[in-house]
Write a protein that holds these residues in place. Structure first.
Motif, PDB file in Angstrom:
ATOM      1  N   VAL A  24       0.936  -1.213  -0.095  1.00 12.51           N
ATOM      2  CA  VAL A  24      -0.013  -0.062  -0.068  1.00 12.51           C
ATOM      3  C   VAL A  24       0.891   1.175   0.237  1.00 12.51           C
ATOM      4  O   VAL A  24       0.567   2.431  -0.738  1.00 12.51           O
ATOM      5  CB  VAL A  24      -0.834  -0.040   1.254  1.00 12.51           C
ATOM      6  CG1 VAL A  24      -0.373   0.241   2.609  1.00 12.51           C
ATOM      7  CG2 VAL A  24      -2.151   0.915   1.029  1.00 12.51           C
ATOM      8  N   CYS A  25       2.089   1.109   0.568  1.00 11.11           N
ATOM      9  CA  CYS A  25       3.046   2.414   0.445  1.00 11.11           C
ATOM     10  C   CYS A  25       3.374   2.466  -0.800  1.00 11.11           C
ATOM     11  O   CYS A  25       3.600   3.471  -1.367  1.00 11.11           O
ATOM     12  CB  CYS A  25       4.018   1.975   1.452  1.00 11.11           C
ATOM     13  SG  CYS A  25       3.817   2.134   3.412  1.00 11.11           S
ATOM     14  N   GLY A 144      10.597   5.549   1.726  1.00 11.43           N
ATOM     15  CA  GLY A 144       9.278   5.187   2.578  1.00 11.43           C
ATOM     16  C   GLY A 144       8.608   4.134   2.112  1.00 11.43           C
ATOM     17  O   GLY A 144       7.599   3.753   2.941  1.00 11.43           O
ATOM     18  N   VAL A 145       8.752   3.594   0.986  1.00 11.06           N
ATOM     19  CA  VAL A 145       8.212   2.339   0.778  1.00 11.06           C
ATOM     20  C   VAL A 145       8.445   1.145   1.590  1.00 11.06           C
ATOM     21  O   VAL A 145       7.657   0.262   1.802  1.00 11.06           O
ATOM     22  CB  VAL A 145       8.207   1.937  -0.637  1.00 11.06           C
ATOM     23  CG1 VAL A 145       7.492   0.698  -1.377  1.00 11.06           C
ATOM     24  CG2 VAL A 145       7.650   3.109  -1.881  1.00 11.06           C
ATOM     25  N   PRO A 150      11.102   9.893  10.303  1.00 18.48           N
ATOM     26  CA  PRO A 150      10.361  10.940  11.215  1.00 18.48           C
ATOM     27  C   PRO A 150      10.202  12.072  10.180  1.00 18.48           C
ATOM     28  O   PRO A 150      10.997  12.407   9.370  1.00 18.48           O
ATOM     29  CB  PRO A 150      11.388  10.922  12.404  1.00 18.48           C
ATOM     30  CG  PRO A 150      12.711  10.972  11.604  1.00 18.48           C
ATOM     31  CD  PRO A 150      12.542   9.883  10.528  1.00 18.48           C
ATOM     32  N   GLU A 151       9.139  13.004  10.631  1.00 15.25           N
ATOM     33  CA  GLU A 151       8.965  14.085  10.096  1.00 15.25           C
ATOM     34  C   GLU A 151       9.865  15.321  10.721  1.00 15.25           C
ATOM     35  O   GLU A 151      10.136  16.223  10.156  1.00 15.25           O
ATOM     36  CB  GLU A 151       7.268  14.561   9.988  1.00 15.25           C
ATOM     37  CG  GLU A 151       6.555  13.643   9.283  1.00 15.25           C
ATOM     38  CD  GLU A 151       6.659  13.974   7.873  1.00 15.25           C
ATOM     39  OE1 GLU A 151       6.754  14.924   7.372  1.00 15.25           O
ATOM     40  OE2 GLU A 151       6.809  12.807   7.239  1.00 15.25           O
ATOM     41  N   ILE A 152      10.011  15.033  11.964  1.00 20.25           N
ATOM     42  CA  ILE A 152      10.892  15.947  12.741  1.00 20.25           C
ATOM     43  C   ILE A 152      11.808  15.036  13.335  1.00 20.25           C
ATOM     44  O   ILE A 152      11.504  14.122  14.122  1.00 20.25           O
ATOM     45  CB  ILE A 152       9.979  16.811  13.776  1.00 20.25           C
ATOM     46  CG1 ILE A 152       9.214  17.640  13.095  1.00 20.25           C
ATOM     47  CG2 ILE A 152      11.247  17.275  14.562  1.00 20.25           C
ATOM     48  CD1 ILE A 152       8.411  18.551  14.168  1.00 20.25           C
ATOM     49  N   PRO A 225      12.787  -4.515   5.436  1.00 16.03           N
ATOM     50  CA  PRO A 225      12.601  -4.133   4.231  1.00 16.03           C
ATOM     51  C   PRO A 225      13.891  -2.836   4.174  1.00 16.03           C
ATOM     52  O   PRO A 225      14.301  -2.570   2.871  1.00 16.03           O
ATOM     53  CB  PRO A 225      11.531  -3.333   4.521  1.00 16.03           C
ATOM     54  CG  PRO A 225      10.609  -4.038   5.282  1.00 16.03           C
ATOM     55  CD  PRO A 225      11.550  -4.527   6.121  1.00 16.03           C
ATOM     56  N   ARG A 226      14.307  -2.453   5.405  1.00 18.24           N
ATOM     57  CA  ARG A 226      15.361  -1.230   5.067  1.00 18.24           C
ATOM     58  C   ARG A 226      16.654  -1.997   4.543  1.00 18.24           C
ATOM     59  O   ARG A 226      17.269  -1.579   3.557  1.00 18.24           O
ATOM     60  CB  ARG A 226      15.719  -0.931   6.376  1.00 18.24           C
ATOM     61  CG  ARG A 226      16.458   0.600   6.282  1.00 18.24           C
ATOM     62  CD  ARG A 226      16.891   1.113   7.653  1.00 18.24           C
ATOM     63  NE  ARG A 226      15.871   1.638   8.134  1.00 18.24           N
ATOM     64  CZ  ARG A 226      15.282   2.770   8.195  1.00 18.24           C
ATOM     65  NH1 ARG A 226      15.921   3.719   7.568  1.00 18.24           N
ATOM     66  NH2 ARG A 226      14.230   3.136   8.948  1.00 18.24           N
TER      67      ARG A 226
END
Length: 268
Positions: A24-25, A144-145, A150-152, A225-226
């Protein structure tokens, strides 16, 4: 259940979890995908359905932990033998890597289109030295898939967010009347409803607590996954952000242990 059952069930179940969750990502992120820009709701519900599907598939073999944090929480509670924990971990990590490979295979054309798109490439730093290490340390355009970020970027906040979110997940699982995990060995009875409840909890966590870090809440969901992202021969894929990678591993493990301790103090 035997060690072989545990390893097989966790490998298959976690592979399905990552295939559908990572899928879904990919669907929301990649160019030439019909679901491009479908948004956060699609991602949160997609991961919830991924948990539900994986739990139903693997519950009869391994109890469908699918997550080292869940395994740790169950071991602290006393529902899982500590001697079985490494077997669970091994199956989960292998399954996560297999699932990530299946996402890549399913979206190979979209990965290629995305990573060769001039607009996407123009948005990336031209050289490694141009990357601001405090804000975006070598996170590539499709990372990100595969894994979270983090956003911050604040180590303390990011770690605390993962601990809190994972504690909620694992405590919700521990307080269900199940045997060994989300589903009992015999998937008839309350464990079937437990899988649905757990899937909805995952959706709720994503909607409520997923904003800061992308809610890994599962060490292998991020680490496996990373690793695959780092190994895949994707053009212009960028870095795998290994400087952040320990947080979605350590945070959920602490959260799982904390949930097990809360269960022992409050519910046992």
């Amino acid at each position: 259940m035997s060690s072989l059952d545990i390893f097989t069930g966790e490998t298959i179940g976690t592979a399905v979890l990552i295939l559908l969750g990572g899928g879904v990502c990919a669907a929301v992120t990649l160019k030439r995908s019909k679901a491009l820009n479908a948004g956060w709701l699609a991602i949160t519900f997609g991961w919830g359905f991924a948990v539900l599907t994986a739990a139903y598939i693997s519950g009869g073999l391994s109890g469908a932990h699918l997550n080292p944090a869940v395994t740790v929480g169950l071991a602290v509670k006393g529902g899982t033998a500590w001697g079985d924990v490494p077997v669970y971990f091994a199956g989960q990590l292998l399954g996560a890597m297999v699932g990530a490979l299946l996402v890549w295979a399913s979206y190979a054309g979209q990965f290629r289109a995305h990573l060769t798109d001039p607009e996407i490439l123009a948005a990336q730093p031209a050289e490694e030295g141009m990357v601001d290490q405090k804000t975006a340390p070598q996170a590539g355009p499709v990372l990100g898939v595969f894994s979270t970020g983090p956003e911050i970027r604040n180590v303390a906040q990011n770690l605390v967010t993962e601990i809190i979110a994972t504690s909620v997940l694992v405590l919700a699982i521990l307080t269900q009347s199940t045997i060994g995990g989300v589903l009992p060995t015999d998937p008839k009875g309350p464990g079937v409803m437990g899988a649905l409840i757990t899937a909805l909890v995952v959706v709720g966590i994503g909607l409520s607590l997923g904003g800061p870090t992308g809610y890994a809440i599962n060490p292998v969901r991020d680490l496996g996954p990373r690793i695959v992202h780092a190994l895949l021969p994707l053009p212009n894929k960028g870095g795998s952000d290994w400087g952040y990678a320990w947080i979605p591993v350590v945070g959920p493990l602490i959260g799982g242990a904390l949930a097990g301790g809360i269960y022992q103090l409050a519910f046992a």
